[in-house]
Design an enzyme around this catalytic site. Structure first.
Site, PDB file in Angstrom:
ATOM      1  N   MET A 262       0.658  -0.623   0.228  1.00 11.45           N
ATOM      2  CA  MET A 262      -0.089   0.207  -0.036  1.00 11.45           C
ATOM      3  C   MET A 262       1.067   1.134   0.010  1.00 11.45           C
ATOM      4  O   MET A 262       0.278   1.969   0.639  1.00 11.45           O
ATOM      5  CB  MET A 262      -1.412   0.011   1.628  1.00 11.45           C
ATOM      6  CG  MET A 262      -1.893  -0.948   1.513  1.00 11.45           C
ATOM      7  SD  MET A 262      -3.842  -0.958   1.973  1.00 11.45           S
ATOM      8  CE  MET A 262      -3.415  -0.948   3.771  1.00 11.45           C
TER       9      MET A 262
ATOM     10  N   ALA B 258       4.069   3.581   1.011  1.00 14.36           N
ATOM     11  CA  ALA B 258       4.567   4.437   2.453  1.00 14.36           C
ATOM     12  C   ALA B 258       5.774   3.286   2.537  1.00 14.36           C
ATOM     13  O   ALA B 258       5.848   2.421   4.135  1.00 14.36           O
ATOM     14  CB  ALA B 258       4.579   4.568   4.000  1.00 14.36           C
TER      15      ALA B 258
ATOM     16  N   HIS C  69       8.763  -3.951   3.439  1.00  8.72           N
ATOM     17  CA  HIS C  69       8.486  -4.024   2.626  1.00  8.72           C
ATOM     18  C   HIS C  69       9.764  -3.997   1.545  1.00  8.72           C
ATOM     19  O   HIS C  69       9.906  -4.905   0.396  1.00  8.72           O
ATOM     20  CB  HIS C  69       7.816  -2.864   1.825  1.00  8.72           C
ATOM     21  CG  HIS C  69       6.943  -2.347   1.985  1.00  8.72           C
ATOM     22  ND1 HIS C  69       6.952  -0.730   3.462  1.00  8.72           N
ATOM     23  CD2 HIS C  69       5.901  -2.402   2.536  1.00  8.72           C
ATOM     24  CE1 HIS C  69       5.639  -1.012   3.855  1.00  8.72           C
ATOM     25  NE2 HIS C  69       4.846  -1.906   3.299  1.00  8.72           N
TER      26      HIS C  69
ATOM     27  N   GLU D 104       5.596 -11.667   6.921  1.00  6.54           N
ATOM     28  CA  GLU D 104       4.661 -12.296   8.193  1.00  6.54           C
ATOM     29  C   GLU D 104       4.219 -10.961   9.062  1.00  6.54           C
ATOM     30  O   GLU D 104       3.497 -11.985   9.873  1.00  6.54           O
ATOM     31  CB  GLU D 104       5.893 -13.501   8.710  1.00  6.54           C
ATOM     32  CG  GLU D 104       6.400 -14.028   8.255  1.00  6.54           C
ATOM     33  CD  GLU D 104       6.969 -15.196   8.314  1.00  6.54           C
ATOM     34  OE1 GLU D 104       7.802 -14.959   9.322  1.00  6.54           O
ATOM     35  OE2 GLU D 104       7.204 -16.270   8.060  1.00  6.54           O
ATOM     36  N   LYS D 105       4.657 -10.021   9.249  1.00  6.56           N
ATOM     37  CA  LYS D 105       4.018  -8.691  10.214  1.00  6.56           C
ATOM     38  C   LYS D 105       2.581  -9.211  10.078  1.00  6.56           C
ATOM     39  O   LYS D 105       1.973  -8.716  11.221  1.00  6.56           O
ATOM     40  CB  LYS D 105       4.757  -7.310   9.319  1.00  6.56           C
ATOM     41  CG  LYS D 105       4.042  -6.343   9.884  1.00  6.56           C
ATOM     42  CD  LYS D 105       3.808  -5.971  11.961  1.00  6.56           C
ATOM     43  CE  LYS D 105       3.030  -5.065  12.047  1.00  6.56           C
ATOM     44  NZ  LYS D 105       2.324  -4.035  11.405  1.00  6.56           N
TER      45      LYS D 105
ATOM     46  N   MET E  92       8.328  -2.850  11.820  1.00  4.60           N
ATOM     47  CA  MET E  92       8.027  -2.044  10.775  1.00  4.60           C
ATOM     48  C   MET E  92       7.080  -1.666  10.612  1.00  4.60           C
ATOM     49  O   MET E  92       6.257  -2.796  10.220  1.00  4.60           O
ATOM     50  CB  MET E  92       9.430  -2.124   9.557  1.00  4.60           C
ATOM     51  CG  MET E  92      10.926  -1.791  10.638  1.00  4.60           C
ATOM     52  SD  MET E  92      11.719  -1.085   9.670  1.00  4.60           S
ATOM     53  CE  MET E  92      13.016  -1.315   9.898  1.00  4.60           C
ATOM     54  N   SER E  93       6.377  -1.109  10.100  1.00  5.17           N
ATOM     55  CA  SER E  93       5.246  -0.375   9.894  1.00  5.17           C
ATOM     56  C   SER E  93       4.595   0.642   9.286  1.00  5.17           C
ATOM     57  O   SER E  93       5.364   1.910   9.645  1.00  5.17           O
ATOM     58  CB  SER E  93       3.581  -1.099  10.608  1.00  5.17           C
ATOM     59  OG  SER E  93       2.696  -0.472  10.647  1.00  5.17           O
TER      60      SER E  93
ATOM     61  N   ARG F 240       2.400   2.209   9.976  1.00  3.55           N
ATOM     62  CA  ARG F 240       0.887   3.075  10.806  1.00  3.55           C
ATOM     63  C   ARG F 240       1.817   3.328  12.378  1.00  3.55           C
ATOM     64  O   ARG F 240       1.677   4.344  12.660  1.00  3.55           O
ATOM     65  CB  ARG F 240       0.583   2.395  11.223  1.00  3.55           C
ATOM     66  CG  ARG F 240      -1.006   1.849  10.343  1.00  3.55           C
ATOM     67  CD  ARG F 240      -1.992   1.331  10.946  1.00  3.55           C
ATOM     68  NE  ARG F 240      -3.185   1.607   9.978  1.00  3.55           N
ATOM     69  CZ  ARG F 240      -3.382   0.628   9.321  1.00  3.55           C
ATOM     70  NH1 ARG F 240      -2.800  -0.674   8.691  1.00  3.55           N
ATOM     71  NH2 ARG F 240      -4.594   0.088   8.360  1.00  3.55           N
TER      72      ARG F 240
HETATM   73  O1  PAF Z   1      -0.347  -6.177   3.425  1.00  4.71           O
HETATM   74  C1  PAF Z   1      -0.111  -4.827   2.407  1.00  4.71           C
HETATM   75  O2  PAF Z   1      -0.218  -3.874   2.512  1.00  4.71           O
HETATM   76  C2  PAF Z   1      -2.056  -4.638   2.368  1.00  4.71           C
HETATM   77  O3  PAF Z   1      -2.582  -4.880   3.269  1.00  4.71           O
HETATM   78  C3  PAF Z   1      -1.612  -5.706   0.576  1.00  4.71           C
HETATM   79  C4  PAF Z   1      -1.431  -6.981   0.816  1.00  4.71           C
HETATM   80  C5  PAF Z   1      -0.875  -5.193  -0.666  1.00  4.71           C
HETATM   81  C6  PAF Z   1      -3.496  -5.774  -0.352  1.00  4.71           C
HETATM   82  O4  PAF Z   1      -3.834  -3.974   0.014  1.00  4.71           O
END
Ligand code: PAF
Length: 285
Positions: free
Chosen positions: A30, A32, A37, A148-149, A184-185, A187
């Protein structure tokens, strides 16, 4: 790195790769982007010839009272990070491109969508199942990578891929953590500096439960005690701290199956989740 916004351009780009018989990996996000990631892209590169990143804040996985409007968005920085990490193609569709007027279909995975996260965030898992199904059908990747988060999300995706006979390998990648253990997130940026100091306690408590499980201790009691400790240490609310079967997220039987401890708790208006594998190196009794 090529950037495409339209489904027709996305399909065209992929067609070329298919003709060349290249192995393709999909990394849905998503946006950010943080190092968590980027670890997905790193893993993807080791298992494919080409990596596709997607960046789409999926409105269907947010309940009306959740943070869709304020969810962090930074397309310029995402592009740079995906490119630097080694993605070859970035798909950044608009909401209208993914859900045009008249869009009606929802993907719902029974059972797993209704427990834990599903109980507290009723739109989340069917929203994820819907967008992930669409992305997998569009991209037809050989492999798709998830962190896995969001462990329940990973289990859900594995289930829908099995049930819909999608020919894609789903790979989970371990959570990337800050130095103090906080997962890490995107949010985490919502946290104030005082909340940020309290936040790693969630990881610490989950780690403590794993330790007790490893020594054949009473895990139900450990989960209750962890909840109480989190509240004492400054968390405002705990939605759940539980041990579950690693595959189905149903009841965990330490004698029979592998387990996962999962937790969700609030610091002010920010909800944090985390989970850890319960090590199989249990002391046999
Ligand atoms: O984990 C995420 O970032 C989202 O839930 C995903 C898998 C991209 C689906 O929108």
């Amino acid at each position: 790195m090529q950037i495409v916004r339209r489904i027709k351009d996305f399909k065209r780009a992929l067609l070329e790769w298919r003709k060349e018989e290249l192995r393709v990996a999909l990394v849905p996000t998503m946006g950010a982007l943080h190092d968590g990631h980027l670890s997905l892209v790193d893993k993807a590169k080791t298992r494919s010839d080409r990596v596709i990143g997607t960046s789409f804040v999926n409105p269907k996985q947010f309940s009306p009272d959740e943070d869709l409007k304020i969810y962090p968005r930074d397309e310029v920085s995402d592009k740079i990070k995906f490119e630097k990490a080694g993605a070859s193609l970035l798909f950044v569709p608009s909401v209208a491109e993914m859900y045009p007027s008249g869009y009606l279909t929802k993907v719902y995975v029974k059972g797993i969508s209704d427990i834990l996260e599903g109980k507290y965030r009723p739109h989340y898992l069917s929203g994820v199942a819907t967008i992930v199904s669409k992305l997998l059908i569009l991209a037809k990747p050989d492999i798709a990578i998830f962190g896995e988060k969001d462990y329940q999300q990973l289990c859900l995706v594995r289930t829908l891929v099995r049930d819909l006979n999608l020919e894609v390998e789903i790979l989970g990648v371990p959570t990337v953590r800050e130095l103090d253990g906080l997962a890490m997130s995107s949010r985490n940026t919502y946290l104030s500096s005082s909340q940020r100091k309290i936040a790693p306690n969630l990881f610490e408590e989950l780690r403590g439960i794993c330790e007790i499980a490893r020594k054949n201790g009473d895990i139900d009691r450990a989960c209750i005690s962890a909840t109480q400790k989190l509240l004492k240490k400054g968390y405002d609310k705990v939605d759940y701290i539980v041990c579950r079967d690693s595959h189905t997220l149903s009841k965990y039987d330490p004698r029979k199956n592998s387990g996962r401890v999962l937790g969700a708790a609030w610091l002010g208006k920010t909800r944090l989740i985390d989970n850890l594998e319960i090590s199989s190196r249990r002391v046999e009794s």
